[in-house]
Motif scaffolding. Structure first.
Motif, PDB file in Angstrom:
ATOM      1  N   UNK A   1       1.035  -1.088  -0.182  1.00 46.03           N
ATOM      2  CA  UNK A   1       0.238   0.081   0.087  1.00 46.03           C
ATOM      3  C   UNK A   1       1.062   1.734  -0.331  1.00 46.03           C
ATOM      4  N   UNK A   2       0.422   1.912  -1.252  1.00 50.88           N
ATOM      5  CA  UNK A   2       1.944   3.122  -1.209  1.00 50.88           C
ATOM      6  C   UNK A   2       0.988   4.552  -0.424  1.00 50.88           C
ATOM      7  N   UNK A   3       1.811   5.281   0.335  1.00 49.18           N
ATOM      8  CA  UNK A   3       1.233   6.079   1.323  1.00 49.18           C
ATOM      9  C   UNK A   3       1.168   7.162   0.611  1.00 49.18           C
ATOM     10  N   UNK A   4      -0.410   7.760   0.435  1.00 47.43           N
ATOM     11  CA  UNK A   4      -0.410   9.040  -0.561  1.00 47.43           C
ATOM     12  C   UNK A   4       0.202  10.362   0.467  1.00 47.43           C
ATOM     13  N   UNK A   5       0.286  10.875  -1.128  1.00 47.59           N
ATOM     14  CA  UNK A   5       1.569  11.983  -0.462  1.00 47.59           C
ATOM     15  C   UNK A   5       0.560  13.530   0.901  1.00 47.59           C
ATOM     16  N   UNK A   6      -0.544  13.427   0.614  1.00 47.02           N
ATOM     17  CA  UNK A   6      -1.547  14.617   0.915  1.00 47.02           C
ATOM     18  C   UNK A   6      -1.613  13.992   2.496  1.00 47.02           C
ATOM     19  N   UNK A   7      -1.429  13.194   2.531  1.00 44.27           N
ATOM     20  CA  UNK A   7      -1.850  12.847   3.812  1.00 44.27           C
ATOM     21  C   UNK A   7      -0.463  12.794   4.762  1.00 44.27           C
ATOM     22  N   UNK A   8       0.368  12.697   4.519  1.00 43.48           N
ATOM     23  CA  UNK A   8       1.524  13.216   5.045  1.00 43.48           C
ATOM     24  C   UNK A   8       2.662  14.778   4.413  1.00 43.48           C
ATOM     25  N   UNK A   9       1.934  15.747   4.774  1.00 43.10           N
ATOM     26  CA  UNK A   9       2.366  17.073   4.559  1.00 43.10           C
ATOM     27  C   UNK A   9       3.776  16.553   4.925  1.00 43.10           C
ATOM     28  N   UNK A  10       4.542  16.568   6.186  1.00 42.56           N
ATOM     29  CA  UNK A  10       5.976  16.557   6.675  1.00 42.56           C
ATOM     30  C   UNK A  10       6.902  15.665   6.043  1.00 42.56           C
ATOM     31  N   UNK A  11       5.944  14.760   5.407  1.00 43.57           N
ATOM     32  CA  UNK A  11       6.948  13.824   4.758  1.00 43.57           C
ATOM     33  C   UNK A  11       6.239  13.294   3.263  1.00 43.57           C
ATOM     34  N   UNK A  12       5.925  14.136   2.298  1.00 40.25           N
ATOM     35  CA  UNK A  12       5.334  14.218   1.230  1.00 40.25           C
ATOM     36  C   UNK A  12       6.841  14.394  -0.110  1.00 40.25           C
ATOM     37  N   UNK A  13       7.165  14.470   0.022  1.00 42.63           N
ATOM     38  CA  UNK A  13       8.465  14.194  -1.173  1.00 42.63           C
ATOM     39  C   UNK A  13       9.225  12.565  -0.693  1.00 42.63           C
ATOM     40  N   UNK A  14       9.070  12.273   0.742  1.00 39.54           N
ATOM     41  CA  UNK A  14       9.480  10.723   0.839  1.00 39.54           C
ATOM     42  C   UNK A  14       8.036   9.982   0.547  1.00 39.54           C
ATOM     43  N   UNK A  15       7.196  10.627   0.416  1.00 35.83           N
ATOM     44  CA  UNK A  15       5.749   9.582   0.032  1.00 35.83           C
ATOM     45  C   UNK A  15       5.944   9.633  -1.208  1.00 35.83           C
ATOM     46  N   UNK A  16       5.605  10.322  -1.294  1.00 39.24           N
ATOM     47  CA  UNK A  16       5.018  10.852  -3.330  1.00 39.24           C
ATOM     48  C   UNK A  16       6.729   9.852  -4.140  1.00 39.24           C
TER      49      UNK A  16
END
Length: 379
Positions: A220-235
């Motif tokens: 399950x890939x992370x949704x970057x919008x749900x993790x603004x503190x680590x959005x680049x890593x999530x993306x």
């Protein structure tokens, strides 16, 4: 003193792989061993260039671990799956929009009885998901609604148990998705938490259904919008994003096979075929980082491991964090069903063959070993 009332132990765990995999027999293997020893010993006095080619010889990839490779090659076409293709063959299903604007992602999975070749000339009567071992690597995005249409085309009761968050009705145990031959069940739940997970059959006896091949990777890939503190890593983990395209991602399932059903494994591998990545090393572009989704489903052994030669990696245990749980390590251990994400780079390395394998030496000798063929992007 030995107990005469007990049968002597059959040293078949190595004999199967080294001496009994091909019809060529011991003479061909002994000849291959002699050549390996001669090549490794500069004092042996043999000119390797003058020796006739041996049609039974294993590919001479890297001469690693004394060139302990299987004799011959597995027919991937006959198997219907190729370990190299499995590395990047993500099953994304089909999608549609729900009335609330969310995505519904649907997968179709069939349980199928199928004989597979796990080492040259060595066949195993597997129970499979979609005709392959491991089953398809299912991949979704955090927050999506998942629907898995499961059909049992096999000869025994089966289920799909997902390591994730869902209701009891969707757990893949008796009364909640365990179905008999010819039946169908639809699992439905939200994709959470993000991370590196797995699914497997939960029918009893569980150890039999597991070691027969009924398991697969579930990411399950992370949704970057749900993790603004680590959005680049999530993306960077979101399949299809520009950030993700920079990564070389791979799916690896560590597994093993008890070929004589004595409760001990004779063949070990990543993605089923022993020494597949010795015979066909994994090509790595040194200018791009590497990410491995790793899960251990080995039955009969309490742990398995992954060791990377000449390099170190960061590790995300279970993949449910966006910061590493271990930094700069070259070895991790996993019990059955444990999983995680490895990230590393060869950017500062010279081109060459770099080994990876289990650090239980017996596992390595019995098939769980491979090579990364690291090259500059222009090569």
């Amino acid at each position: 003193m030995a107990d005469a009332s007990k049968p002597s132990l059959d040293p078949s765990r190595r004999a199967l792989l080294v001496g009994g995999l091909v019809a060529a027999g011991g003479a061909a293997i002994a000849a291959g061993s002699a050549r390996s020893q001669s090549a490794a010993d500069p004092m042996a006095g043999h000119d390797m260039s003058t020796m006739p080619a041996d049609p039974y010889a294993a590919p001479m990839q890297g001469m690693a671990h004394g060139n302990m490779t299987t004799v011959g090659l597995v027919d991937h076409n006959r198997n219907g799956f190729d370990p190299t293709a499995m590395l990047t063959d993500w099953e994304r299903g089909t999608t549609e929009l729900l009335p609330d604007g969310r995505t519904l992602r649907t997968f179709e999975v069939d349980a199928i009885d199928k004989e597979i070749e796990i080492a040259p000339g060595l066949f195993f009567p597997a129970w499979t998901f979609n005709g392959r071992v491991p089953g398809p690597a299912l991949r979704a995005k955090e927050g999506e609604r998942l629907r898995i249409v499961f059909r049992n085309l096999g000869s025994h009761p089966h289920s799909m148990h997902f390591h994730g968050i869902h209701s009891a009705r969707m757990d893949g145990v008796p009364g909640a998705g365990l179905i008999g031959p010819g039946e169908e069940f639809i699992y439905e739940f939200d994709a959470k938490p993000f991370g590196c997970h797995l699914y497997h059959c939960h029918a009893l006896p569980l150890k039999r259904h597991m070691h027969k091949g009924m398991y697969g990777l579930f990411v399950i890939d992370p949704d970057p919008e749900r993790h603004p503190e680590n959005a680049t890593v999530a993306a960077s983990r979101l399949l299809g994003s520009p950030e993700n395209a920079h990564w070389q991602e791979m799916a690896m399932v560590m597994n093993a096979f008890d070929t004589n059903f004595d409760g001990a494994n004779e063949v070990y591998a990543a993605n089923t075929v022993g020494q597949a990545y010795m015979n066909e090393p994994i090509r790595i572009d040194k200018s791009r980082p590497v990410r491995i989704y790793l899960v251990n489903v080995t039955e009969f052994d309490p742990i398995n491991s992954f060791h990377l030669h000449a390099n170190f990696f960061d590790y995300y245990d279970t993949g449910t964090t966006l910061t590493p749980t271990l930094r700069t390590v070259d070895l991790i251990m996993q019990c059955q069903a444990q999983r995680g994400i490895l990230e590393f780079s060869f950017a500062d390395h010279e081109d060459g063959m770099y080994m990876f394998h289990a650090h239980q030496s017996e596992f390595t000798e019995l098939g769980w070993v491979g090579m990364f063929d690291v090259r500059s992007s222009a090569k």
